[in-house]
Scaffold this motif. Structure first.
Motif, PDB file in Angstrom:
ATOM      1  N   GLY A 115      -0.163   4.665  11.452  1.00  0.00           N
ATOM      2  CA  GLY A 115      -0.024   3.276  11.892  1.00  0.00           C
ATOM      3  C   GLY A 115       0.972   2.545  11.014  1.00  0.00           C
ATOM      4  O   GLY A 115       1.974   3.117  10.571  1.00  0.00           O
ATOM      5  N   ASP A 169      -8.592   4.395  -4.108  1.00  0.00           N
ATOM      6  CA  ASP A 169      -8.502   2.935  -4.260  1.00  0.00           C
ATOM      7  C   ASP A 169      -9.688   2.230  -3.594  1.00  0.00           C
ATOM      8  O   ASP A 169      -9.933   1.063  -3.869  1.00  0.00           O
ATOM      9  CB  ASP A 169      -7.185   2.452  -3.609  1.00  0.00           C
ATOM     10  CG  ASP A 169      -6.901   0.980  -3.839  1.00  0.00           C
ATOM     11  OD1 ASP A 169      -7.024   0.524  -4.999  1.00  0.00           O
ATOM     12  OD2 ASP A 169      -6.568   0.270  -2.867  1.00  0.00           O
ATOM     13  N   PRO A 196      -8.341   3.459  10.112  1.00  0.00           N
ATOM     14  CA  PRO A 196      -9.270   2.337   9.999  1.00  0.00           C
ATOM     15  C   PRO A 196     -10.704   2.847   9.802  1.00  0.00           C
ATOM     16  O   PRO A 196     -10.948   4.058   9.881  1.00  0.00           O
ATOM     17  CB  PRO A 196      -9.134   1.633  11.362  1.00  0.00           C
ATOM     18  CG  PRO A 196      -8.707   2.715  12.302  1.00  0.00           C
ATOM     19  CD  PRO A 196      -7.914   3.707  11.499  1.00  0.00           C
ATOM     20  N   ASP A 197     -11.626   1.934   9.578  1.00  0.00           N
ATOM     21  CA  ASP A 197     -13.038   2.286   9.433  1.00  0.00           C
ATOM     22  C   ASP A 197     -13.671   2.248  10.824  1.00  0.00           C
ATOM     23  O   ASP A 197     -13.888   1.173  11.371  1.00  0.00           O
ATOM     24  CB  ASP A 197     -13.700   1.252   8.506  1.00  0.00           C
ATOM     25  CG  ASP A 197     -15.158   1.554   8.265  1.00  0.00           C
ATOM     26  OD1 ASP A 197     -15.519   2.736   8.239  1.00  0.00           O
ATOM     27  OD2 ASP A 197     -15.940   0.597   8.127  1.00  0.00           O
ATOM     28  N   TYR A 240      -0.949  13.219  11.359  1.00  0.00           N
ATOM     29  CA  TYR A 240      -1.935  13.419  12.427  1.00  0.00           C
ATOM     30  C   TYR A 240      -2.478  12.061  12.819  1.00  0.00           C
ATOM     31  O   TYR A 240      -2.864  11.257  11.956  1.00  0.00           O
ATOM     32  CB  TYR A 240      -3.077  14.328  11.934  1.00  0.00           C
ATOM     33  CG  TYR A 240      -4.238  14.334  12.895  1.00  0.00           C
ATOM     34  CD1 TYR A 240      -4.109  14.959  14.143  1.00  0.00           C
ATOM     35  CD2 TYR A 240      -5.433  13.682  12.594  1.00  0.00           C
ATOM     36  CE1 TYR A 240      -5.157  14.921  15.048  1.00  0.00           C
ATOM     37  CE2 TYR A 240      -6.473  13.659  13.502  1.00  0.00           C
ATOM     38  CZ  TYR A 240      -6.332  14.273  14.727  1.00  0.00           C
ATOM     39  OH  TYR A 240      -7.350  14.233  15.633  1.00  0.00           O
ATOM     40  N   VAL A 242       0.846  -1.197   0.000  1.00  0.00           N
ATOM     41  CA  VAL A 242       0.000   0.000   0.000  1.00  0.00           C
ATOM     42  C   VAL A 242       0.883   1.248   0.000  1.00  0.00           C
ATOM     43  O   VAL A 242       0.655   2.182  -0.776  1.00  0.00           O
ATOM     44  CB  VAL A 242      -0.938   0.028   1.242  1.00  0.00           C
ATOM     45  CG1 VAL A 242      -1.829   1.265   1.196  1.00  0.00           C
ATOM     46  CG2 VAL A 242      -1.790  -1.228   1.316  1.00  0.00           C
TER      47      VAL A 242
HETATM   48  P1  NAI Z   1      -3.112   0.613  11.601  1.00  0.00           P
HETATM   49  O1  NAI Z   1      -4.145   0.132  12.558  1.00  0.00           O
HETATM   50  O2  NAI Z   1      -1.729   0.105  11.719  1.00  0.00           O
HETATM   51  O3  NAI Z   1      -3.059   2.219  11.645  1.00  0.00           O
HETATM   52  C1  NAI Z   1      -4.194   3.034  11.696  1.00  0.00           C
HETATM   53  C2  NAI Z   1      -3.798   4.323  12.411  1.00  0.00           C
HETATM   54  O4  NAI Z   1      -4.894   5.227  12.327  1.00  0.00           O
HETATM   55  C3  NAI Z   1      -3.499   4.101  13.884  1.00  0.00           C
HETATM   56  O5  NAI Z   1      -2.261   4.685  14.216  1.00  0.00           O
HETATM   57  C4  NAI Z   1      -4.654   4.810  14.588  1.00  0.00           C
HETATM   58  O6  NAI Z   1      -4.306   5.346  15.847  1.00  0.00           O
HETATM   59  C5  NAI Z   1      -4.992   5.892  13.583  1.00  0.00           C
HETATM   60  N1  NAI Z   1      -6.341   6.440  13.744  1.00  0.00           N
HETATM   61  C6  NAI Z   1      -7.475   5.801  14.111  1.00  0.00           C
HETATM   62  N2  NAI Z   1      -8.512   6.660  14.120  1.00  0.00           N
HETATM   63  C7  NAI Z   1      -8.021   7.873  13.763  1.00  0.00           C
HETATM   64  C8  NAI Z   1      -8.598   9.149  13.600  1.00  0.00           C
HETATM   65  N3  NAI Z   1      -9.908   9.354  13.800  1.00  0.00           N
HETATM   66  N4  NAI Z   1      -7.806  10.167  13.223  1.00  0.00           N
HETATM   67  C9  NAI Z   1      -6.454   9.974  13.025  1.00  0.00           C
HETATM   68  N5  NAI Z   1      -5.855   8.783  13.175  1.00  0.00           N
HETATM   69  C10 NAI Z   1      -6.630   7.735  13.527  1.00  0.00           C
HETATM   70  O7  NAI Z   1      -3.708   0.312  10.156  1.00  0.00           O
HETATM   71  P2  NAI Z   1      -2.899   0.120   8.803  1.00  0.00           P
HETATM   72  O8  NAI Z   1      -2.476  -1.277   8.654  1.00  0.00           O
HETATM   73  O9  NAI Z   1      -1.909   1.191   8.678  1.00  0.00           O
HETATM   74  O10 NAI Z   1      -4.093   0.332   7.745  1.00  0.00           O
HETATM   75  C11 NAI Z   1      -4.678   1.622   7.559  1.00  0.00           C
HETATM   76  C12 NAI Z   1      -5.896   1.505   6.667  1.00  0.00           C
HETATM   77  O11 NAI Z   1      -5.529   0.957   5.391  1.00  0.00           O
HETATM   78  C13 NAI Z   1      -6.990   0.585   7.199  1.00  0.00           C
HETATM   79  O12 NAI Z   1      -8.247   1.211   7.005  1.00  0.00           O
HETATM   80  C14 NAI Z   1      -6.925  -0.635   6.332  1.00  0.00           C
HETATM   81  O13 NAI Z   1      -8.181  -1.262   6.199  1.00  0.00           O
HETATM   82  C15 NAI Z   1      -6.499  -0.016   5.002  1.00  0.00           C
HETATM   83  N6  NAI Z   1      -5.868  -0.946   4.081  1.00  0.00           N
HETATM   84  C16 NAI Z   1      -6.176  -0.843   2.746  1.00  0.00           C
HETATM   85  C17 NAI Z   1      -5.614  -1.699   1.813  1.00  0.00           C
HETATM   86  C18 NAI Z   1      -5.942  -1.542   0.375  1.00  0.00           C
HETATM   87  O14 NAI Z   1      -5.858  -2.520  -0.370  1.00  0.00           O
HETATM   88  N7  NAI Z   1      -6.279  -0.368  -0.086  1.00  0.00           N
HETATM   89  C19 NAI Z   1      -4.721  -2.780   2.227  1.00  0.00           C
HETATM   90  C20 NAI Z   1      -4.367  -2.758   3.640  1.00  0.00           C
HETATM   91  C21 NAI Z   1      -4.959  -1.877   4.520  1.00  0.00           C
END
Ligand code: NAI
Length: 421
Positions: free
Chosen positions: A169, A273, A221-222, A189, A121
């Protein structure tokens, strides 16, 4: 089959089987082969009934494991019909296809691989930031139409520009490192205080990030707080001529508000995406208000879809399943307390999953104390209603006292599943 322990003891362990469905990457096979677990494969998904039949047909009485991706739904019926099933691997990100509660009640440990595609990603987003900045997509479309739009106007290097990362994250922080290596200034942020990598700067509010960034990229995340978090007012907070990238979750961005900002030129472009509504199959059409807007790079939720990510998933889930089977480790499990469990160095190990109610630990310890066998290690992890207890004993598993202790623990009314390793 034999297992060679660190102290040089070789002891017999029964040969376990894993059934891998849905063309799970061959990297997983290698993990299982290393652990001397027999691999069975099936190309497609299976219904509950077929899965039960396939698992029941596996020979012997050793533990069974199963690996699936997103097409196979695993319901309570499978756990009830196949008591030999000890663990289930979701070789993908989501676990919606599995009845996790039923698995927990049955003492079946479920693993997945949520972060194996982080790098994929981050790389895509970085590539899109460059493509947007150079307006490659509209110019490429023009070339396809036979037009020669050779001009430097509106095209920029990314060096020296600012990228604002929302959600620092796994993906956000990896992108931070890659972006900085290209000479971008990185702001981020997050609702949680996160250690900045390299020279990245945390900012105090989403608005501060939006106002200061040439590129805003979303990696949250969602959740109820992130759904719609980038709406009309947030988009208007962004710099005129800035770009928005969303490879997180579709509900995070208000698409009509984005379309309006692209139409009136407030934003110079976007790369999207993920969508609020995505086709469920390859035959379903893709519908979006962003179709036909040349300054938008559209991709079909493939941010994490690379062969490298599939290989990582195979290795990660394969090694988690093997390590649970051989050592009782549950790090990465989504339904059972996570406990580290290094390889057993002499002696044997009892792994007990139990209902987390008062008095469990003292009942188990009473059994062990009455056996007069020395305990060399004990670990306990609990979630609300389930506990995992790992007890290392100073006797070999072939010692009749080991079996007696294990059987007495298994017979406790609170025990869900007990294994001796
Ligand atoms: P992660 O859980 O490692 O990081 C998410 C970060 O967002 C965390 O640091 C969390 O504290 C922060 N966060 C949560 N709520 C927030 C808010 N309201 N404001 C600011 N920050 C906030 O997740 P990861 O692995 O980095 O994935 C991030 C996103 O990417 C997820 O939604 C996941 O589903 C999506 N994703 C998409 C893919 C794709 O094919 N397009 C593939 C893999 C992940």
């Amino acid at each position: 089959m034999t297992q060679r322990l660190a102290c040089g003891i070789v002891r017999a362990v029964s040969r376990a089987h894993v059934l891998l469905l849905e063309n799970i990457h061959v990297s997983a096979h290698e993990e299982f082969r290393r652990s001397e677990i027999t691999v069975h494969t099936h190309g497609g998904g299976m219904t509950d009934t077929r899965l039960i039949q396939a698992l029941q047909a596996l020979p012997g009485d050793a533990p069974l494991m199963v690996g699936i991706r997103s097409k196979t739904r695993v319901t309570a019926a499978v756990f009830e019909a196949v008591p030999r099933l000890v663990a289930l691997g979701a070789f993908c990100i989501g676990t919606d296809q599995i009845d996790l509660e039923a698995a927990r009640r049955a003492g079946v440990v479920v693993f997945n691989a949520p972060f194996s595609n982080t790098r994929s990603v981050a790389e895509l987003v970085l590539g899109e930031i460059i493509m947007l900045s150079r307006q490659i997509f509209p110019r490429s479309m023009a070339c396809h139409r036979g037009e020669w739009r050779k001009s430097a106007t509106g095209s920029h290097e990314v060096r020296g520009k600012t990228v604002g990362i929302v959600g620092y994250g796994h993906i956000g922080s990896q992108l931070s490192v890659l972006a900085e290596s290209l000479g971008l200034t990185v702001l981020y942020y997050d609702i949680i205080s996160k250690l900045p990598l390299g020279n990245a700067h945390p900012v105090d509010s989403l608005e501060a990030l939006l106002e200061a960034s040439d590129f805003v990229t979303l990696h949250v995340p969602d959740t109820e707080f992130t759904r719609g978090m980038i709406g009309a007012s947030e988009i208007r907070c962004m710099r005129k001529g800035a770009y928005l990238v969303n490879a997180s979750r579709g509900q995070v961005v208000d698409i009509p508000a984005l379309r309006a900002a692209l139409d009136d030129g407030h934003l110079a472009g976007a790369a999207i995406d993920v969508y609020p509504k995505e086709p469920k199959s390859l035959s379903e059409p893709f519908v979006s208000e962003l179709r036909g807007v040349e300054s938008v790079i559209l991709s079909p939720h493939i941010g994490g879809s690379t062969e490298e990510a599939q290989a990582n998933i195979g290795r990660e889930v394969g090694s988690a399943l093997s390590s649970y089977l051989l050592h009782g480790a549950t790090i990465g499990s989504v339904n059972i307390p996570n406990l580290e469990a290094p390889p057993i160095d002499g002696g044997c190990r009892i792994v007990n999953l139990h209902r987390n109610v008062p008095g469990v630990l003292s009942a188990v310890n009473r059994v062990v104390a009455e056996s007069e066998v020395n305990v060399t290690g004990q670990r306990l992890g609990t979630l609300a209603d389930v506990g995992l207890l790992i007890v290392d004993l100073a006797i070999d598993s072939s010692d009749p006292r080991a079996r007696a202790v294990s059987e007495a623990i298994a017979a406790l009314p609170t025990s869900l599943r007990t294994r001796i390793l």
